[in-house]
Design a protein around this motif. Structure first.
Motif, PDB file in Angstrom:
ATOM      1  N   ILE A 169     -38.099  40.518   3.252  1.00 20.52           N
ATOM      2  CA  ILE A 169     -36.751  41.064   3.375  1.00 20.52           C
ATOM      3  C   ILE A 169     -35.759  39.904   3.309  1.00 20.52           C
ATOM      4  O   ILE A 169     -35.938  38.884   3.984  1.00 20.52           O
ATOM      5  N   GLY A 170     -34.714  40.072   2.501  1.00 22.20           N
ATOM      6  CA  GLY A 170     -33.687  39.048   2.401  1.00 22.20           C
ATOM      7  C   GLY A 170     -32.392  39.505   3.039  1.00 22.20           C
ATOM      8  O   GLY A 170     -32.113  40.709   3.117  1.00 22.20           O
ATOM      9  N   SER A 171     -31.596  38.551   3.513  1.00 20.37           N
ATOM     10  CA  SER A 171     -30.305  38.869   4.106  1.00 20.37           C
ATOM     11  C   SER A 171     -29.345  37.716   3.873  1.00 20.37           C
ATOM     12  O   SER A 171     -29.754  36.571   3.670  1.00 20.37           O
ATOM     13  N   ASN A 172     -28.062  38.033   3.873  1.00 20.17           N
ATOM     14  CA  ASN A 172     -27.016  37.027   3.743  1.00 20.17           C
ATOM     15  C   ASN A 172     -25.705  37.638   4.212  1.00 20.17           C
ATOM     16  O   ASN A 172     -25.655  38.800   4.609  1.00 20.17           O
ATOM     17  N   SER A 173     -24.634  36.872   4.156  1.00 17.92           N
ATOM     18  CA  SER A 173     -23.362  37.328   4.708  1.00 17.92           C
ATOM     19  C   SER A 173     -22.672  38.371   3.844  1.00 17.92           C
ATOM     20  O   SER A 173     -21.640  38.915   4.233  1.00 17.92           O
ATOM     21  N   HIS A 174     -23.215  38.675   2.664  1.00 24.53           N
ATOM     22  CA  HIS A 174     -22.681  39.758   1.852  1.00 24.53           C
ATOM     23  C   HIS A 174     -23.043  41.125   2.438  1.00 24.53           C
ATOM     24  O   HIS A 174     -22.467  42.148   2.051  1.00 24.53           O
ATOM     25  N   VAL A 175     -24.040  41.153   3.298  1.00 24.12           N
ATOM     26  CA  VAL A 175     -24.554  42.394   3.863  1.00 24.12           C
ATOM     27  C   VAL A 175     -24.368  42.356   5.375  1.00 24.12           C
ATOM     28  O   VAL A 175     -24.639  41.340   6.017  1.00 24.12           O
ATOM     29  N   ARG A 196     -39.252  36.640   6.328  1.00 22.49           N
ATOM     30  CA  ARG A 196     -38.129  36.051   5.589  1.00 22.49           C
ATOM     31  C   ARG A 196     -38.273  34.547   5.672  1.00 22.49           C
ATOM     32  O   ARG A 196     -38.377  33.987   6.764  1.00 22.49           O
ATOM     33  N   ASN A 197     -38.318  33.884   4.522  1.00 22.99           N
ATOM     34  CA  ASN A 197     -38.511  32.429   4.546  1.00 22.99           C
ATOM     35  C   ASN A 197     -37.291  31.654   4.059  1.00 22.99           C
ATOM     36  O   ASN A 197     -37.332  30.426   3.983  1.00 22.99           O
ATOM     37  N   GLY A 198     -36.204  32.344   3.702  1.00 22.25           N
ATOM     38  CA  GLY A 198     -34.983  31.664   3.300  1.00 22.25           C
ATOM     39  C   GLY A 198     -34.836  31.451   1.819  1.00 22.25           C
ATOM     40  O   GLY A 198     -33.820  30.900   1.373  1.00 22.25           O
ATOM     41  N   SER A 199     -35.804  31.873   1.024  1.00 19.95           N
ATOM     42  CA  SER A 199     -35.731  31.732  -0.434  1.00 19.95           C
ATOM     43  C   SER A 199     -36.184  33.023  -1.093  1.00 19.95           C
ATOM     44  O   SER A 199     -37.380  33.340  -1.095  1.00 19.95           O
ATOM     45  N   GLY A 200     -35.229  33.761  -1.663  1.00 17.46           N
ATOM     46  CA  GLY A 200     -35.577  34.990  -2.360  1.00 17.46           C
ATOM     47  C   GLY A 200     -36.487  34.738  -3.544  1.00 17.46           C
ATOM     48  O   GLY A 200     -37.437  35.500  -3.794  1.00 17.46           O
ATOM     49  N   GLY A 210     -49.502  38.039  -4.787  1.00 17.83           N
ATOM     50  CA  GLY A 210     -50.208  38.932  -3.885  1.00 17.83           C
ATOM     51  C   GLY A 210     -50.123  38.540  -2.425  1.00 17.83           C
ATOM     52  O   GLY A 210     -50.773  39.147  -1.577  1.00 17.83           O
ATOM     53  N   ARG A 211     -49.311  37.549  -2.094  1.00 12.40           N
ATOM     54  CA  ARG A 211     -49.167  37.127  -0.701  1.00 12.40           C
ATOM     55  C   ARG A 211     -48.258  38.087   0.065  1.00 12.40           C
ATOM     56  O   ARG A 211     -48.455  38.318   1.253  1.00 12.40           O
ATOM     57  N   LEU A 212     -47.247  38.590  -0.613  1.00 12.17           N
ATOM     58  CA  LEU A 212     -46.411  39.666  -0.099  1.00 12.17           C
ATOM     59  C   LEU A 212     -46.604  40.873  -0.998  1.00 12.17           C
ATOM     60  O   LEU A 212     -46.853  40.725  -2.196  1.00 12.17           O
ATOM     61  N   VAL A 213     -46.455  42.069  -0.447  1.00  9.93           N
ATOM     62  CA  VAL A 213     -46.643  43.274  -1.260  1.00  9.93           C
ATOM     63  C   VAL A 213     -45.351  43.699  -1.946  1.00  9.93           C
ATOM     64  O   VAL A 213     -45.374  44.402  -2.955  1.00  9.93           O
ATOM     65  N   GLY A 214     -44.225  43.246  -1.401  1.00  8.01           N
ATOM     66  CA  GLY A 214     -42.953  43.615  -2.006  1.00  8.01           C
ATOM     67  C   GLY A 214     -41.818  42.792  -1.439  1.00  8.01           C
ATOM     68  O   GLY A 214     -41.995  42.063  -0.449  1.00  8.01           O
ATOM     69  N   TYR A 215     -40.656  42.915  -2.067  1.00  5.57           N
ATOM     70  CA  TYR A 215     -39.465  42.196  -1.611  1.00  5.57           C
ATOM     71  C   TYR A 215     -38.235  43.057  -1.823  1.00  5.57           C
ATOM     72  O   TYR A 215     -38.079  43.694  -2.878  1.00  5.57           O
ATOM     73  N   TYR A 216     -37.363  43.075  -0.822  1.00  5.99           N
ATOM     74  CA  TYR A 216     -36.106  43.814  -0.916  1.00  5.99           C
ATOM     75  C   TYR A 216     -34.980  42.975  -0.316  1.00  5.99           C
ATOM     76  O   TYR A 216     -35.100  42.470   0.800  1.00  5.99           O
ATOM     77  N   GLU A 217     -33.923  42.820  -1.082  1.00  2.22           N
ATOM     78  CA  GLU A 217     -32.701  42.205  -0.586  1.00  2.22           C
ATOM     79  C   GLU A 217     -31.533  43.034  -1.108  1.00  2.22           C
ATOM     80  O   GLU A 217     -31.409  43.239  -2.323  1.00  2.22           O
ATOM     81  N   PRO A 218     -30.674  43.533  -0.217  1.00  2.00           N
ATOM     82  CA  PRO A 218     -29.612  44.456  -0.645  1.00  2.00           C
ATOM     83  C   PRO A 218     -28.562  43.825  -1.556  1.00  2.00           C
ATOM     84  O   PRO A 218     -27.896  44.541  -2.302  1.00  2.00           O
ATOM     85  N   TYR A 219     -28.404  42.497  -1.493  1.00  2.00           N
ATOM     86  CA  TYR A 219     -27.427  41.820  -2.350  1.00  2.00           C
ATOM     87  C   TYR A 219     -27.960  40.428  -2.668  1.00  2.00           C
ATOM     88  O   TYR A 219     -28.244  39.643  -1.763  1.00  2.00           O
TER      89      TYR A 219
END
Length: 273
Positions: A169-175, A196-200, A210-219
């Protein structure tokens, strides 16, 4: 008899040439970035949008090296980089580059950062190369050629789901914080868990591996995700279309990508289903 103009190249040859260059540049740029990382205490750190959105001379100089090499070898190509913006081209190919994705981890001595290079053509990323020098890992994919990690073919396992694997999961100040908190809440309620590791870009590479099954970042911006989207698709996964036409390439949008076993759950989490 059909005559072939020796001055022309097929689309495959054009793609192969750019793919080879992208891999070379990613390795050279990541070596340069790693040198900066190893002496990061000497860098002057500046902020952009907020105190968490940082940049250093390392970001700018690494992008300049990539940009200058592409301009010298393929002057007809366009180029979009996080630090110096968009230069139009007339070949139909545009390079989309984040010189150091994960600058916040980078300046704080955390090795979860990478160099991300994508090439867009025909409305989609056709090349994706991500170099993570702290782990000595090079992820590389090109349209129709599959995805590889250090030369090993990547193939996603459809049995891995949101419930038996980790989702990035990604996050930043846009969201807003409330939006991110709701995403995490719904992911946990669905039986998943997040990281969350800080790098999308690097988390998308981990999806392809295959280390993560998916990724979502709203912006997210194109330079943070297009290389990773290409990797995921070529590894047998999928991604929700990211806008790359015209000035949309320079704007932010959601990124949703994953393996075949997580699509329905991830689309539901992102509000696409």
């Amino acid at each position: 008899m059909t005559m072939v103009n020796p001055g022309t190249t097929s689309p495959e040859t054009s793609l192969d040439k750019r793919f080879a260059l992208a891999k070379t540049l990613a390795q050279e740029a990541s070596a340069m970035a790693l040198d900066y990382f190893n002496r990061r205490d000497t860098l002057v750190i500046e902020t952009k949008r907020d105190m968490q959105d940082v940049v250093s001379i390392a970001d700018r100089n690494v992008e300049k090296v990539i940009r200058d090499r592409v301009a010298a070898m393929l002057p007809e190509d366009g180029f979009l980089g996080e630090e110096f913006g968009h230069t139009e081209g007339d070949s139909g190919y545009t390079w989309v580059v984040d010189p150091i994705d994960g600058t916040a981890p980078f300046v704080n001595g955390i090795p979860s950062w990478c160099v991300s290079i994508a090439v867009v053509h025909g409305g989609e990323p056709v090349i994706g190369v991500i170099s993570a020098p702290c782990q000595n890992e090079l992820y590389a994919a090109a349209l129709g050629n599959g995805a590889k990690l250090n030369g090993r073919v990547l193939t996603l396992d459809p049995s891995r789901t949101m419930q038996n694997a980790l989702t990035g999961i990604g996050s930043n100040s846009h969201v807003s914080p409330e939006t991110v908190a709701d995403i995490v809440k719904r992911l946990l309620a669905a039986g998943g868990n997040m990281i969350r590791n800080g790098s999308g870009a690097l988390m998308l590479a981990y999806v392809a591996a295959g280390r993560l099954v998916g990724y979502y970042e709203p912006y997210i911006h194109a330079w943070d995700c297009l290389a990773g989207c290409c990797l995921v698709k070529e590894a047998g996964g999928w991604y929700h279309p990211f806008p790359v036409d015209g000035d949309k390439l320079t704007k932010g949008a959601p990124v949703v990508a994953g393996g075949p076993g997580v699509r329905a759950d991830l689309e539901r989490l992102a509000g696409l289903a």
